[in-house]
Design a protein around this motif. Structure first.
Motif, PDB file in Angstrom:
ATOM      1  N   ARG A 119       0.845  -1.197   0.000  1.00  0.00           N
ATOM      2  CA  ARG A 119       0.000   0.000   0.000  1.00  0.00           C
ATOM      3  C   ARG A 119       0.880   1.247   0.000  1.00  0.00           C
ATOM      4  O   ARG A 119       1.793   1.377   0.799  1.00  0.00           O
ATOM      5  CB  ARG A 119      -0.861   0.003   1.245  1.00  0.00           C
ATOM      6  N   LYS A 120       0.573   2.154  -0.914  1.00  0.00           N
ATOM      7  CA  LYS A 120       1.307   3.417  -0.976  1.00  0.00           C
ATOM      8  C   LYS A 120       0.392   4.493  -1.537  1.00  0.00           C
ATOM      9  O   LYS A 120      -0.139   4.349  -2.640  1.00  0.00           O
ATOM     10  CB  LYS A 120       2.547   3.267  -1.871  1.00  0.00           C
ATOM     11  N   ASP A 121       0.181   5.541  -0.820  1.00  0.00           N
ATOM     12  CA  ASP A 121      -0.564   6.734  -1.221  1.00  0.00           C
ATOM     13  C   ASP A 121      -1.978   6.484  -1.743  1.00  0.00           C
ATOM     14  O   ASP A 121      -2.919   6.954  -1.163  1.00  0.00           O
ATOM     15  CB  ASP A 121       0.195   7.560  -2.254  1.00  0.00           C
ATOM     16  N   TRP A 122      -2.104   5.774  -2.834  1.00  0.00           N
ATOM     17  CA  TRP A 122      -3.412   5.733  -3.477  1.00  0.00           C
ATOM     18  C   TRP A 122      -4.204   4.491  -3.106  1.00  0.00           C
ATOM     19  O   TRP A 122      -5.281   4.554  -2.586  1.00  0.00           O
ATOM     20  CB  TRP A 122      -3.257   5.847  -4.991  1.00  0.00           C
ATOM     21  N   PRO A 145      -1.565   7.073  -8.684  1.00  0.00           N
ATOM     22  CA  PRO A 145      -2.752   7.843  -8.296  1.00  0.00           C
ATOM     23  C   PRO A 145      -3.283   8.672  -9.459  1.00  0.00           C
ATOM     24  O   PRO A 145      -2.516   9.117 -10.312  1.00  0.00           O
ATOM     25  CB  PRO A 145      -2.229   8.756  -7.179  1.00  0.00           C
ATOM     26  N   ASP A 149      -8.645  11.553  -0.367  1.00  0.00           N
ATOM     27  CA  ASP A 149      -8.467  12.553   0.679  1.00  0.00           C
ATOM     28  C   ASP A 149      -8.538  13.957   0.083  1.00  0.00           C
ATOM     29  O   ASP A 149      -8.322  14.165  -1.113  1.00  0.00           O
ATOM     30  CB  ASP A 149      -7.105  12.384   1.358  1.00  0.00           C
ATOM     31  N   ALA A 208      -7.190  17.430  -0.967  1.00  0.00           N
ATOM     32  CA  ALA A 208      -5.880  17.795  -1.506  1.00  0.00           C
ATOM     33  C   ALA A 208      -5.922  19.249  -1.938  1.00  0.00           C
ATOM     34  O   ALA A 208      -6.970  19.759  -2.340  1.00  0.00           O
ATOM     35  CB  ALA A 208      -5.531  16.901  -2.690  1.00  0.00           C
ATOM     36  N   ARG A 257      -2.515  15.480  -7.276  1.00  0.00           N
ATOM     37  CA  ARG A 257      -2.439  14.016  -7.273  1.00  0.00           C
ATOM     38  C   ARG A 257      -3.297  13.530  -6.120  1.00  0.00           C
ATOM     39  O   ARG A 257      -3.046  13.863  -4.962  1.00  0.00           O
ATOM     40  CB  ARG A 257      -1.000  13.552  -7.079  1.00  0.00           C
ATOM     41  N   LYS A 310      -4.864  11.175  -3.292  1.00  0.00           N
ATOM     42  CA  LYS A 310      -4.303  10.191  -2.376  1.00  0.00           C
ATOM     43  C   LYS A 310      -5.413   9.621  -1.515  1.00  0.00           C
ATOM     44  O   LYS A 310      -6.419  10.258  -1.261  1.00  0.00           O
ATOM     45  CB  LYS A 310      -3.244  10.824  -1.480  1.00  0.00           C
ATOM     46  N   MET A 327      -5.112   7.973   2.043  1.00  0.00           N
ATOM     47  CA  MET A 327      -4.186   7.654   3.126  1.00  0.00           C
ATOM     48  C   MET A 327      -4.777   6.684   4.142  1.00  0.00           C
ATOM     49  O   MET A 327      -4.080   5.894   4.724  1.00  0.00           O
ATOM     50  CB  MET A 327      -3.744   8.927   3.848  1.00  0.00           C
TER      51      MET A 327
END
Length: 168
Positions: A73-76, A100, A132, A134, A147, A149, A151
């Motif tokens: 799992r990372k950012d998106w 993302p 989220d 932004a 971009r 995200k 989280m």
């Protein structure tokens, strides 16, 4: 194998037997879809443990032999996969994370000239897996890029759905 043992202050626990089976070492490489660049500092889970990818995009996990679930799992968003781990061997898994989504554009003033320093925000609707909040500012040419995200792992859900996203 997990085993519960009672430990008493000042005494030594004896005759504790733990039966272990030889598992496999799994090297999970995490990249973005269609990009060979590995991603560092990505949490990767497998079996009952989590490890973070190093600067080469590789996380190392020890798992029992057989088929195991792995996720990153990372950012998106997260991706999951299953892979078979052979006992006593190093096994290799590759997880590709979807990049993302991006929203880009140009802000212009009433005369049509690019507007620099304008605050642009993304307001998400209320629904499962909503991105989220932004925010960015336009550059000297009035351009912006947001971009999206995601989280949080889970969001508290009250059943109300408003799927409308908007830029402000």
């Amino acid at each position: 194998e997990n085993k519960q043992v009672t430990v008493v202050a000042g005494e030594t626990a004896h005759d504790v037997v733990i039966h272990a089976t030889e598992g496999g070492l799994v090297e999970v490489t995490v990249v973005l879809t269609n990009q060979p660049t590995p991603l560092a500092n990505v949490p990767v889970s497998g079996y009952r443990s989590t490890a973070y990818t190093d600067s080469n995009g590789v996380a190392r996990l020890r798992v029992p032999a057989g088929t195991n679930w792995f996720s990153a799992r990372k950012d998106w968003r997260s991706q999951q996969c299953t892979a078979k781990a052979e006992a006593g061997q190093t096994n290799y898994v590759r997880i590709e994370l979807t990049p993302p989504p991006r929203i880009a554009g140009t802000i212009r003033d009433q005369a049509g000239a690019p507007a620099a320093g304008i605050f642009v925000s993304f307001q998400s609707g209320i629904y499962p897996s909503a991105p989220d909040y932004a925010e960015v500012s336009t550059d000297k040419d009035g351009r912006y890029e947001i971009r999206l995200k995601l989280m949080r792992e889970d969001m508290e859900w009250d059943g109300f759905v408003n799927p409308t996203n908007f830029l402000l």
